[in-house]
Design a protein around this motif. Sequence first.
Motif, PDB file in Angstrom:
ATOM      1  N   LEU A  55       0.820  -1.205   0.000  1.00 46.53           N
ATOM      2  CA  LEU A  55       0.000   0.000   0.000  1.00 46.53           C
ATOM      3  C   LEU A  55       0.859   1.261   0.000  1.00 46.53           C
ATOM      4  CD1 LEU A  55      -2.863  -1.019   2.446  1.00 46.53           C
ATOM      5  CD2 LEU A  55      -2.968  -0.857  -0.049  1.00 46.53           C
ATOM      6  N   ALA A  56       1.937   1.248   0.766  1.00 43.34           N
ATOM      7  CA  ALA A  56       2.800   2.433   0.834  1.00 43.34           C
ATOM      8  C   ALA A  56       3.480   2.694  -0.508  1.00 43.34           C
ATOM      9  CB  ALA A  56       3.837   2.269   1.933  1.00 43.34           C
ATOM     10  N   SER A  99      -4.624   8.212  -0.006  1.00 44.06           N
ATOM     11  CA  SER A  99      -5.412   7.247   0.756  1.00 44.06           C
ATOM     12  C   SER A  99      -4.757   5.870   0.744  1.00 44.06           C
ATOM     13  CB  SER A  99      -6.843   7.172   0.239  1.00 44.06           C
ATOM     14  OG  SER A  99      -6.878   6.610  -1.035  1.00 44.06           O
ATOM     15  N   LEU A 100      -4.144   5.492  -0.369  1.00 44.01           N
ATOM     16  CA  LEU A 100      -3.424   4.216  -0.391  1.00 44.01           C
ATOM     17  C   LEU A 100      -2.233   4.239   0.563  1.00 44.01           C
ATOM     18  CD1 LEU A 100      -3.168   2.946  -4.062  1.00 44.01           C
ATOM     19  CD2 LEU A 100      -4.221   1.816  -2.131  1.00 44.01           C
ATOM     20  N   ALA A 101      -1.485   5.329   0.535  1.00 46.92           N
ATOM     21  CA  ALA A 101      -0.295   5.405   1.389  1.00 46.92           C
ATOM     22  C   ALA A 101      -0.668   5.410   2.863  1.00 46.92           C
ATOM     23  CB  ALA A 101       0.510   6.655   1.043  1.00 46.92           C
ATOM     24  N   THR A 102      -1.783   6.024   3.207  1.00 44.63           N
ATOM     25  CA  THR A 102      -2.183   6.069   4.620  1.00 44.63           C
ATOM     26  C   THR A 102      -3.043   4.882   5.028  1.00 44.63           C
ATOM     27  OG1 THR A 102      -4.078   7.473   4.104  1.00 44.63           O
ATOM     28  CG2 THR A 102      -2.028   8.578   4.720  1.00 44.63           C
ATOM     29  N   ALA A 103      -3.521   4.101   4.064  1.00 39.78           N
ATOM     30  CA  ALA A 103      -4.338   2.925   4.382  1.00 39.78           C
ATOM     31  C   ALA A 103      -3.528   1.846   5.076  1.00 39.78           C
ATOM     32  CB  ALA A 103      -4.969   2.366   3.123  1.00 39.78           C
ATOM     33  N   LEU A 141     -13.725   1.273   4.233  1.00 43.45           N
ATOM     34  CA  LEU A 141     -13.832   2.716   3.999  1.00 43.45           C
ATOM     35  C   LEU A 141     -12.840   3.178   2.938  1.00 43.45           C
ATOM     36  CD1 LEU A 141     -14.963   5.505   4.761  1.00 43.45           C
ATOM     37  CD2 LEU A 141     -13.175   5.617   6.504  1.00 43.45           C
ATOM     38  N   VAL A 142     -11.616   2.675   2.999  1.00 37.17           N
ATOM     39  CA  VAL A 142     -10.599   3.039   2.007  1.00 37.17           C
ATOM     40  C   VAL A 142     -11.039   2.602   0.614  1.00 37.17           C
ATOM     41  CG1 VAL A 142      -8.250   2.545   1.225  1.00 37.17           C
ATOM     42  CG2 VAL A 142      -8.678   3.082   3.617  1.00 37.17           C
ATOM     43  N   ALA A 158      -5.202   2.134  -8.447  1.00 37.24           N
ATOM     44  CA  ALA A 158      -5.263   2.365  -7.000  1.00 37.24           C
ATOM     45  C   ALA A 158      -6.421   1.602  -6.381  1.00 37.24           C
ATOM     46  CB  ALA A 158      -5.404   3.866  -6.710  1.00 37.24           C
ATOM     47  N   PHE A 159      -7.575   1.643  -7.013  1.00 41.65           N
ATOM     48  CA  PHE A 159      -8.753   0.959  -6.481  1.00 41.65           C
ATOM     49  C   PHE A 159      -8.529  -0.543  -6.397  1.00 41.65           C
ATOM     50  CE2 PHE A 159     -12.767  -1.270  -7.292  1.00 41.65           C
ATOM     51  CZ  PHE A 159     -13.503  -0.860  -6.182  1.00 41.65           C
ATOM     52  N   PHE A 160      -8.062  -1.146  -7.475  1.00 41.78           N
ATOM     53  CA  PHE A 160      -7.898  -2.594  -7.490  1.00 41.78           C
ATOM     54  C   PHE A 160      -6.717  -3.064  -6.646  1.00 41.78           C
ATOM     55  CE2 PHE A 160     -10.583  -2.099 -11.291  1.00 41.78           C
ATOM     56  CZ  PHE A 160     -11.613  -2.936 -10.901  1.00 41.78           C
ATOM     57  N   THR A 161      -5.721  -2.204  -6.462  1.00 43.24           N
ATOM     58  CA  THR A 161      -4.615  -2.567  -5.563  1.00 43.24           C
ATOM     59  C   THR A 161      -5.121  -2.679  -4.130  1.00 43.24           C
ATOM     60  OG1 THR A 161      -2.950  -1.547  -6.965  1.00 43.24           O
ATOM     61  CG2 THR A 161      -2.394  -1.818  -4.643  1.00 43.24           C
TER      62      THR A 161
END
Length: 156
Positions: free
Chosen positions: A26-27, A79-83, A99-100, A145-148
């Motif tokens: 994610l990061a 949002s991916l990096a903070t998820a 939520l993410v 981003a969504f599918f990752t």
Amino acid sequence: MIIGQGSPPLWVPVPAARVERIRVRLAVTGLLVLGGAVLMGAALVVVGLNLPSADNPINVIGVMTAGIGAFWGVLSGLSLATARSCARDGFVDVNGARLVRRLLGVWWGGTIFCALFAGFAEVMTAGSAVYLAVLVLLVALGGFAFFTARSAFRLG
């Protein structure tokens, strides 16, 4: 629970190695999406304002809309990096992950809308293939981003 607050965290135990893979994936992906969205946003503005139809108000509105679409891509990367905070200490927060994923879906939808609007404005004024290609890449970045996030948080 107080009305108006989100659901309390639902922590599901996950092997520590899997949690670390989720966090790293994610990061790294989030930072790549963030950088790509910033670069594409800059390219859309630079290319859009240097087109032969740059003085046309429709073109300017299209360029501004494309910039907003790039902003949705920036939010997707952030949002991916903070998820990664949804996965820690051998647990995954299922409600946080949900939520993410929802936010990424909304932001991807916003990117699609902005890219379609900007593409329509561009086709009406000049029709630059480079500009349209960058819009398509921006939409693909949002989908990436969504599918990752969707695959990273799949626990089953």
